[in-house]
Write an enzyme that holds these catalytic residues in place. Structure first.
Site, PDB file in Angstrom:
ATOM      1  N   LYS A  38      78.639  -7.415  24.574  1.00 28.39           N
ATOM      2  CA  LYS A  38      77.970  -8.250  25.594  1.00 28.39           C
ATOM      3  C   LYS A  38      76.441  -8.160  25.563  1.00 28.39           C
ATOM      4  O   LYS A  38      75.761  -9.114  25.928  1.00 28.39           O
ATOM      5  CB  LYS A  38      78.466  -7.880  26.992  1.00 28.39           C
ATOM      6  CG  LYS A  38      79.843  -8.425  27.296  1.00 28.39           C
ATOM      7  CD  LYS A  38      80.243  -8.117  28.731  1.00 28.39           C
ATOM      8  CE  LYS A  38      81.664  -8.601  28.975  1.00 28.39           C
ATOM      9  NZ  LYS A  38      82.129  -8.308  30.324  1.00 28.39           N
ATOM     10  N   ASP A  48      80.737 -13.408  34.590  1.00 26.28           N
ATOM     11  CA  ASP A  48      81.394 -12.301  35.302  1.00 26.28           C
ATOM     12  C   ASP A  48      80.889 -12.202  36.742  1.00 26.28           C
ATOM     13  O   ASP A  48      81.653 -11.909  37.657  1.00 26.28           O
ATOM     14  CB  ASP A  48      81.103 -10.965  34.597  1.00 26.28           C
ATOM     15  CG  ASP A  48      81.920 -10.779  33.322  1.00 26.28           C
ATOM     16  OD1 ASP A  48      82.992 -11.393  33.198  1.00 26.28           O
ATOM     17  OD2 ASP A  48      81.467 -10.005  32.451  1.00 26.28           O
TER      18      ASP A  48
HETATM   19  P1  NAD Z   1      80.628  -0.017  30.216  1.00 23.46           P
HETATM   20  O1  NAD Z   1      81.118   1.040  29.286  1.00 23.46           O
HETATM   21  O2  NAD Z   1      79.515  -0.911  29.826  1.00 23.46           O
HETATM   22  O3  NAD Z   1      80.172   0.651  31.615  1.00 23.46           O
HETATM   23  C1  NAD Z   1      80.949   1.597  32.333  1.00 23.46           C
HETATM   24  C2  NAD Z   1      79.986   2.515  33.092  1.00 23.46           C
HETATM   25  O4  NAD Z   1      80.767   3.388  33.924  1.00 23.46           O
HETATM   26  C3  NAD Z   1      79.136   3.407  32.194  1.00 23.46           C
HETATM   27  O5  NAD Z   1      77.775   3.289  32.566  1.00 23.46           O
HETATM   28  C4  NAD Z   1      79.692   4.807  32.423  1.00 23.46           C
HETATM   29  O6  NAD Z   1      78.677   5.808  32.302  1.00 23.46           O
HETATM   30  C5  NAD Z   1      80.215   4.696  33.823  1.00 23.46           C
HETATM   31  N1  NAD Z   1      81.297   5.631  34.147  1.00 23.46           N
HETATM   32  C6  NAD Z   1      82.439   5.838  33.449  1.00 23.46           C
HETATM   33  N2  NAD Z   1      83.223   6.711  34.098  1.00 23.46           N
HETATM   34  C7  NAD Z   1      82.567   7.075  35.230  1.00 23.46           C
HETATM   35  C8  NAD Z   1      82.884   7.925  36.319  1.00 23.46           C
HETATM   36  N3  NAD Z   1      84.044   8.605  36.372  1.00 23.46           N
HETATM   37  N4  NAD Z   1      81.986   8.051  37.320  1.00 23.46           N
HETATM   38  C9  NAD Z   1      80.811   7.373  37.284  1.00 23.46           C
HETATM   39  N5  NAD Z   1      80.459   6.529  36.274  1.00 23.46           N
HETATM   40  C10 NAD Z   1      81.335   6.382  35.268  1.00 23.46           C
HETATM   41  O7  NAD Z   1      81.936  -0.860  30.597  1.00 23.46           O
HETATM   42  P2  NAD Z   1      81.953  -2.315  31.252  1.00 23.46           P
HETATM   43  O8  NAD Z   1      81.897  -3.331  30.186  1.00 23.46           O
HETATM   44  O9  NAD Z   1      80.954  -2.333  32.344  1.00 23.46           O
HETATM   45  O10 NAD Z   1      83.447  -2.388  31.846  1.00 23.46           O
HETATM   46  C11 NAD Z   1      83.859  -1.582  32.942  1.00 23.46           C
HETATM   47  C12 NAD Z   1      85.241  -2.025  33.391  1.00 23.46           C
HETATM   48  O11 NAD Z   1      85.168  -3.332  33.934  1.00 23.46           O
HETATM   49  C13 NAD Z   1      86.284  -2.110  32.275  1.00 23.46           C
HETATM   50  O12 NAD Z   1      87.464  -1.497  32.736  1.00 23.46           O
HETATM   51  C14 NAD Z   1      86.540  -3.585  32.108  1.00 23.46           C
HETATM   52  O13 NAD Z   1      87.876  -3.872  31.730  1.00 23.46           O
HETATM   53  C15 NAD Z   1      86.277  -4.098  33.508  1.00 23.46           C
HETATM   54  N6  NAD Z   1      85.915  -5.531  33.531  1.00 23.46           N
HETATM   55  C16 NAD Z   1      86.666  -6.361  34.300  1.00 23.46           C
HETATM   56  C17 NAD Z   1      86.364  -7.711  34.348  1.00 23.46           C
HETATM   57  C18 NAD Z   1      87.206  -8.632  35.177  1.00 23.46           C
HETATM   58  O14 NAD Z   1      87.115  -9.854  34.974  1.00 23.46           O
HETATM   59  N7  NAD Z   1      87.993  -8.141  36.128  1.00 23.46           N
HETATM   60  C19 NAD Z   1      85.279  -8.218  33.622  1.00 23.46           C
HETATM   61  C20 NAD Z   1      84.511  -7.347  32.862  1.00 23.46           C
HETATM   62  C21 NAD Z   1      84.847  -5.983  32.813  1.00 23.46           C
END
Ligand code: NAD
Length: 300
Positions: free
Chosen positions: A90, A126
């Site tokens: 992304k 999103d």
């Molecule tokens: P990413 O890896 O870019 O970001 C995740 C963030 O969470 C990171 O900054 C990480 O340091 C932090 N993190 C992880 N575990 C943690 C914890 N226990 N405590 C605090 N911080 C923590 O990932 P992303 O692309 O942002 O995606 C995140 C989630 O969102 C994924 O599960 C994805 O499937 C979901 N998502 C859903 C939709 C939807 O349409 N519903 C759309 C996009 C992403």
């Protein structure tokens, strides 16, 4: 102040999809279970034209993120109308685009690329997806003070959406504190009148909040568990989880047991596709029909 991307006026909506097949795709890693092909193809069929939506899975192709420019060029050459972009591409896709929507620029992430007259235009649907899901399913919930865990790509979109929805105080928590700091700095520049801060301690960030959003991958099959301990949940605190594989996460189960109002990640998944469909095709999507279709295919 930034606003949600408006489709009209930003793109050339002149393509005639009744005479040609619409080609779309998703670039990402580990995307075989994606519902995007079913959502887009069914909506196109319901509107009387053909759409083929391909999964361009880096894992299946055995290539890394450095292959992204080749995949974009290939899709363009084959006449794709556009592509959805997901983890881990992304942010990486941005240098290969000609133009960004104002919202994608603010959020710093692109999940939708439209090929339009030789130009590649990046959008982020999103944020609108989360906001629309919240508007539809959380009517009446206060959004004055919100804590959010996770300040990655999706977290940037949900944080932006919360501010657009009217949040006055936004508390960002991330296990990598620098990410929460960077996101709060960029959003504060965009929404200077709001109180947006990075918090080190989740228990303190949740104290006095109206609601909490999980924007970490915790709760997915690959990342079991919850980023928010159950003892922080209470009946007056609403809980939104954007994870949607599965829809019923450990967090949402604990939140329901605690008496909280909850929002799952299904609505965001559907509405981001609704807006992407409109960008790709230049036609209004039937959001209710797409949502019903999603619920049928996930067995909700
Ligand atoms: P990413 O890896 O870019 O970001 C995740 C963030 O969470 C990171 O900054 C990480 O340091 C932090 N993190 C992880 N575990 C943690 C914890 N226990 N405590 C605090 N911080 C923590 O990932 P992303 O692309 O942002 O995606 C995140 C989630 O969102 C994924 O599960 C994805 O499937 C979901 N998502 C859903 C939709 C939807 O349409 N519903 C759309 C996009 C992403």
């Amino acid at each position: 102040m930034a606003g949600f991307d408006s489709v009209k006026g930003m793109t050339d909506q002149s393509s005639d999809l009744t005479t040609a097949q619409c080609l779309l795709g998703l670039i990402g890693s580990g995307i075989q279970a994606s519902k995007s092909p079913a959502l887009h193809e069914a909506e196109a069929a319901a509107q009387g034209f053909q759409c083929r939506y391909e999964l361009i899975d880096l894992d299946r192709l055995g290539v890394g993120i450095e292959h992204l420019p080749v995949l974009l060029a290939e899709a363009e050459r084959r006449g794709f109308s556009g592509l959805n972009i997901t983890y881990p591409c992304k942010q990486a896709v941005i240098p290969f685009l000609h133009e960004l929507s104002p919202q994608a620029r603010t959020i710093g992430a692109v999940n939708t690329v439209h090929f339009n007259g030789g130009r590649r235009i990046g959008y982020n649907t999103d944020a609108w997806g989360f906001a629309e899901s919240f508007r539809q399913d959380m009517k009446g919930s206060s959004i004055d003070t919100v804590a959010q865990v996770g300040a990655g790509g999706a977290g940037a979109a949900t944080a932006f959406a919360l501010l657009e929805l009217g949040a006055r105080r936004l508390r960002l928590v991330d296990s990598e504190f620098s990410r929460a700091e960077a996101l709060s700095a960029s959003l504060s520049a965009q929404f200077p009148e709001r109180d947006i801060r990075a918090w080190r301690r989740l228990d303190e960030a949740v104290g006095g909040a109206d609601g909490i959003v999980n924007a970490t991958p915790m709760g997915m099959a690959r990342h079991p568990g919850s980023a928010i301990p159950a003892h922080l949940l209470a009946p007056g605190l609403w809980v939104a989880d954007i994870v949607y594989f599965p829809l019923k996460t450990e967090l949402l189960r604990a939140a329901r047991a605690a008496g909280s109002r909850t929002l799952d990640g299904g609505g965001m998944a559907v509405y981001q596709a609704v807006r992407a469909f409109e960008i790709f095709t230049g036609r209004a999507a039937d959001a209710v029909r797409m949502r019903r279709h999603f619920e049928r295919i996930v067995g909700h």
